[in-house]
Design an enzyme around this catalytic site. Sequence first.
Site, PDB file in Angstrom:
ATOM      1  N   ASP A  99       0.863  -1.176   0.000  1.00  7.45           N
ATOM      2  CA  ASP A  99       0.000   0.000   0.000  1.00  7.45           C
ATOM      3  C   ASP A  99       0.902   1.230   0.000  1.00  7.45           C
ATOM      4  OD1 ASP A  99      -1.783  -2.126   0.563  1.00  7.45           O
ATOM      5  OD2 ASP A  99      -3.100  -0.809   1.723  1.00  7.45           O
ATOM      6  N   LYS A 162      -6.830   3.313  -3.525  1.00  5.15           N
ATOM      7  CA  LYS A 162      -7.185   3.377  -2.101  1.00  5.15           C
ATOM      8  C   LYS A 162      -7.356   4.833  -1.713  1.00  5.15           C
ATOM      9  CE  LYS A 162      -5.140   2.237   2.433  1.00  5.15           C
ATOM     10  NZ  LYS A 162      -4.040   1.518   3.120  1.00  5.15           N
ATOM     11  N   LYS A 195     -10.251   0.369  -2.499  1.00  3.50           N
ATOM     12  CA  LYS A 195     -10.152   0.199  -1.047  1.00  3.50           C
ATOM     13  C   LYS A 195     -10.446   1.518  -0.340  1.00  3.50           C
ATOM     14  CE  LYS A 195      -6.840  -1.022   2.633  1.00  3.50           C
ATOM     15  NZ  LYS A 195      -5.491  -1.589   2.931  1.00  3.50           N
TER      16      LYS A 195
END
Length: 254
Positions: A99, A162, A195
């Site tokens: 991430d 995300k 996400k």
Amino acid sequence: MSDLKAAAKLAISCLDLTNLNDDCTEEDVRELCARARTPHGNTAAVCLWPRFVPVAKEALAGSGIRIATVVNFPGGMDEVDDVLDLTEQAVRDGADEIDMVIPYPKLIEGHAGDVSSLVRRIRKAGDGALVKSILETGMLANADTVRAACKAALDGGAHFLKTSTGKVPVNATPTSARLLLEAIRDNGDPSIGFKPAGGVKTTEDARDYINLANEIMGDGWATPQTFRLGASGVLTALLATLNDADAPNAAEGY
């Protein structure tokens, strides 16, 4: 099974159970990994600091639960060589997913190419690891800037978009989620994931993000392969829903 219970069960399977607290310890990581194995199924992943990847690998051996870690986190402006070295080391240690925070201050200044370049280089350094690009939507001024961030990350080959680090005042919101999902839809590759992270506190929150994803991307799109929830405290709420227990007070933080 009620709709809310069905959403709770799906949400657990899509959850990146997270501890990115500054004071996180090895004991906390082992506890997180134990919590990730629930009576209603395993979470998709745990998400933790790079230094704890080896601990998680040992604790999760044989579980099928993936290990996610963070780089260029949280400010998005670390030295590129350091970010790439950290990515390579994390994957060697057992990370399955990276991430990474995009250099959103550069994006705000108009340098979208720097975002695409970093995503591309992290994908290469990750050597097959799933790359989730954190756009830090709460720090972007308007919808056009969010769309530019989406395009830059996708141009670089991000596997997931995300919303947030969970470290700024405004994290995932339905508005930002819709922008990211529309960018994924318009990109034309339904295998790219989404996400929402930070601010997902209740079963209703999780259900609403699942429903939004399926509304925009098509019924049944939200699965662990394409949809994750980044959260720490929501697991307690999801389990309470499935166990017919009282919902906990919404936790603070991530």
